[in-house]
Design a protein around this motif. Structure first.
Motif, PDB file in Angstrom:
ATOM      1  N   ASN A  79       0.784  -1.087   0.121  1.00 38.25           N
ATOM      2  CA  ASN A  79       0.140   0.113   0.045  1.00 38.25           C
ATOM      3  C   ASN A  79       0.922   1.182  -0.084  1.00 38.25           C
ATOM      4  OD1 ASN A  79      -2.425  -1.376   0.248  1.00 38.25           O
ATOM      5  ND2 ASN A  79      -2.051  -1.872   2.300  1.00 38.25           N
ATOM      6  N   VAL A  80       0.529   1.955  -0.592  1.00 42.33           N
ATOM      7  CA  VAL A  80       1.198   3.307  -0.923  1.00 42.33           C
ATOM      8  C   VAL A  80       0.504   4.689  -0.273  1.00 42.33           C
ATOM      9  CG1 VAL A  80       2.182   5.091  -2.664  1.00 42.33           C
ATOM     10  CG2 VAL A  80       2.342   2.670  -3.143  1.00 42.33           C
ATOM     11  N   THR A  81       1.216   5.539   0.475  1.00 40.04           N
ATOM     12  CA  THR A  81       0.632   6.445   1.197  1.00 40.04           C
ATOM     13  C   THR A  81       1.572   7.678   0.857  1.00 40.04           C
ATOM     14  OG1 THR A  81       1.838   6.122   3.167  1.00 40.04           O
ATOM     15  CG2 THR A  81      -0.252   5.136   3.218  1.00 40.04           C
ATOM     16  N   MET A  82       0.763   9.007   0.758  1.00 37.30           N
ATOM     17  CA  MET A  82       1.471   9.923   0.410  1.00 37.30           C
ATOM     18  C   MET A  82       1.767  10.759   1.563  1.00 37.30           C
ATOM     19  SD  MET A  82       0.972  13.552  -0.010  1.00 37.30           S
ATOM     20  CE  MET A  82      -1.012  13.789  -0.414  1.00 37.30           C
ATOM     21  N   HIS A  83       2.986  11.636   1.681  1.00 38.22           N
ATOM     22  CA  HIS A  83       3.340  12.542   3.026  1.00 38.22           C
ATOM     23  C   HIS A  83       3.959  13.662   2.184  1.00 38.22           C
ATOM     24  CE1 HIS A  83       2.906   8.945   5.795  1.00 38.22           C
ATOM     25  NE2 HIS A  83       3.192   8.286   4.923  1.00 38.22           N
ATOM     26  N   LYS A  84       4.104  14.575   3.174  1.00 40.28           N
ATOM     27  CA  LYS A  84       4.646  15.845   2.778  1.00 40.28           C
ATOM     28  C   LYS A  84       5.870  16.153   3.722  1.00 40.28           C
ATOM     29  CE  LYS A  84       0.119  17.662   0.983  1.00 40.28           C
ATOM     30  NZ  LYS A  84      -0.917  18.566   1.050  1.00 40.28           N
ATOM     31  N   LEU A  85       6.647  17.020   2.894  1.00 37.96           N
ATOM     32  CA  LEU A  85       7.688  17.763   3.615  1.00 37.96           C
ATOM     33  C   LEU A  85       7.809  19.199   3.317  1.00 37.96           C
ATOM     34  CD1 LEU A  85      11.744  16.640   3.227  1.00 37.96           C
ATOM     35  CD2 LEU A  85      10.855  18.733   2.385  1.00 37.96           C
ATOM     36  N   TYR A  86       8.201  19.865   4.318  1.00 35.50           N
ATOM     37  CA  TYR A  86       8.240  21.343   4.354  1.00 35.50           C
ATOM     38  C   TYR A  86       9.664  21.908   4.358  1.00 35.50           C
ATOM     39  CZ  TYR A  86       3.426  20.523   4.700  1.00 35.50           C
ATOM     40  OH  TYR A  86       2.028  20.325   4.536  1.00 35.50           O
ATOM     41  N   LEU A  87       9.961  22.648   3.425  1.00 35.61           N
ATOM     42  CA  LEU A  87      11.270  23.576   3.289  1.00 35.61           C
ATOM     43  C   LEU A  87      11.144  25.045   3.389  1.00 35.61           C
ATOM     44  CD1 LEU A  87      14.249  23.795   2.534  1.00 35.61           C
ATOM     45  CD2 LEU A  87      13.507  24.105   0.066  1.00 35.61           C
ATOM     46  N   ASP A  88      11.838  25.523   4.461  1.00 38.25           N
ATOM     47  CA  ASP A  88      11.838  27.127   4.977  1.00 38.25           C
ATOM     48  C   ASP A  88      13.272  27.774   4.758  1.00 38.25           C
ATOM     49  OD1 ASP A  88       9.266  27.385   6.222  1.00 38.25           O
ATOM     50  OD2 ASP A  88       9.827  25.545   7.322  1.00 38.25           O
ATOM     51  N   PRO A  89      13.634  28.285   3.734  1.00 39.49           N
ATOM     52  CA  PRO A  89      14.823  28.935   3.205  1.00 39.49           C
ATOM     53  C   PRO A  89      14.814  30.179   3.491  1.00 39.49           C
ATOM     54  CG  PRO A  89      13.686  28.314   1.392  1.00 39.49           C
ATOM     55  CD  PRO A  89      12.614  27.944   2.320  1.00 39.49           C
ATOM     56  N   PHE A  90      16.061  30.899   3.904  1.00 39.55           N
ATOM     57  CA  PHE A  90      16.477  32.154   3.875  1.00 39.55           C
ATOM     58  C   PHE A  90      17.292  32.538   2.739  1.00 39.55           C
ATOM     59  CE2 PHE A  90      14.229  31.535   7.715  1.00 39.55           C
ATOM     60  CZ  PHE A  90      13.690  32.940   8.203  1.00 39.55           C
ATOM     61  N   LEU A  91      16.908  33.373   1.777  1.00 39.26           N
ATOM     62  CA  LEU A  91      17.659  33.663   0.765  1.00 39.26           C
ATOM     63  C   LEU A  91      18.187  35.173   0.781  1.00 39.26           C
ATOM     64  CD1 LEU A  91      16.924  32.528  -2.897  1.00 39.26           C
ATOM     65  CD2 LEU A  91      17.236  35.222  -2.399  1.00 39.26           C
ATOM     66  N   ASP A  92      19.475  35.366   0.343  1.00 37.78           N
ATOM     67  CA  ASP A  92      20.150  36.646   0.180  1.00 37.78           C
ATOM     68  C   ASP A  92      20.115  37.232  -1.234  1.00 37.78           C
ATOM     69  OD1 ASP A  92      21.876  38.788   0.223  1.00 37.78           O
ATOM     70  OD2 ASP A  92      23.436  38.120   1.198  1.00 37.78           O
ATOM     71  N   MET A  93      19.003  38.317  -1.190  1.00 36.06           N
ATOM     72  CA  MET A  93      18.957  38.860  -2.507  1.00 36.06           C
ATOM     73  C   MET A  93      20.084  39.262  -3.432  1.00 36.06           C
ATOM     74  SD  MET A  93      15.278  41.334  -1.709  1.00 36.06           S
ATOM     75  CE  MET A  93      13.898  40.367  -0.736  1.00 36.06           C
ATOM     76  N   CYS A  94      21.244  39.789  -2.545  1.00 34.76           N
ATOM     77  CA  CYS A  94      22.291  40.206  -3.059  1.00 34.76           C
ATOM     78  C   CYS A  94      22.896  39.063  -4.267  1.00 34.76           C
ATOM     79  CB  CYS A  94      23.379  40.422  -2.280  1.00 34.76           C
ATOM     80  SG  CYS A  94      24.988  40.854  -2.955  1.00 34.76           S
ATOM     81  N   ASN A  95      23.242  37.950  -3.917  1.00 34.83           N
ATOM     82  CA  ASN A  95      23.561  36.990  -4.964  1.00 34.83           C
ATOM     83  C   ASN A  95      22.792  35.600  -5.127  1.00 34.83           C
ATOM     84  OD1 ASN A  95      23.944  36.103  -2.236  1.00 34.83           O
ATOM     85  ND2 ASN A  95      26.029  35.286  -2.734  1.00 34.83           N
TER      86      ASN A  95
END
Length: 228
Positions: A79-95
């Motif tokens: 049986n296949v069950t779907m799960h979720k992962l959450y990514l919270d990145p902080f990005l520098d707009m300079c580069n």
């Protein structure tokens, strides 16, 4: 190729790729964009960035958002069950560099706050007042988040409600990540997906070249700005 000392025109590379039938496989978005907006429950900061994403000062303008990824698990009965992962990145707009990030099985304020602490520490060398931008998601309205920024004298900025273009820098990163390691690939465990994202962020920061940075990676660009 230029970084390796080859003097070659971009159009020539394109002609060679066409001759060898080398093409990028493109995938369309498979599901709706994740939204952490739950209405007004806390502080709504003004949009201080106002799409002025460009800056030549590292660690001055930082943006963040949350993105959702699916993975699947198969039990002993098949049986296949779907799960979720959450990514919270902080990005520098300079580069465009990802300076910190958190990964979790559920969307959580704790995950955002841990990534925030790393981002605050890394950007503490900025000689100018910093701005941290986000959408109006639940975590960014929380008192813990806004108070932490105030304590460090960091200006908080938020996109207008329902306007993803106000944070297009972050959206572009999510688009690249999903295009290059997620769409068209099925992950069968949380750890496999988590490891793939961590490897990609390291590659993106240190090796993936950008035309707007002069065909060097985000880390190379940041180092090039340091005084000789």
């Amino acid at each position: 190729m230029r970084n390796q000392g080859w003097k070659i025109n971009k159009k020539k590379v394109q002609r060679i790729m066409q001759k060898l039938s080398l093409q990028v496989t493109s995938f369309s978005r498979k599901s709706r964009k994740y939204s952490s907006y739950k209405g007004k429950i806390g502080t709504i900061a003004p949009n201080r960035i106002r799409r002025r994403f460009k800056t030549h000062i590292p660690h001055q303008k930082i943006t963040t958002d949350t993105s959702e990824f699916k993975y699947y698990e198969v039990d002993v009965k098949g049986n296949v069950t779907m799960h979720k992962l959450y990514l919270d990145p902080f990005l520098d707009m300079c580069n465009g560099e990802i300076i910190s990030f958190g990964i979790a099985k559920n969307p959580s304020v704790k995950n955002v706050m841990e990534a925030l602490e790393k981002a605050i520490d890394i950007t503490s060398d900025c000689p100018y007042r910093r701005i941290f931008h986000s959408d109006q998601g639940l975590a960014y309205q929380m008192k813990a988040y806004s108070s932490r920024l105030k304590k460090e004298l960091i200006l908080q900025s938020m996109s207008r409600k329902g306007n993803c273009l106000d944070n297009s820098v972050m959206e572009n990163f999510f688009g690249l990540l999903k295009q290059e390691i997620y769409y068209g690939i099925v992950y069968y465990s949380y750890e496999d997906l988590k490891s793939a994202i961590e490897r990609y962020i390291k590659y993106y920061n240190e090796q993936r070249i950008k035309e707007r940075l002069g065909w060097i990676s985000p880390v190379q660009y940041r180092l090039s700005l340091l005084p000789a």
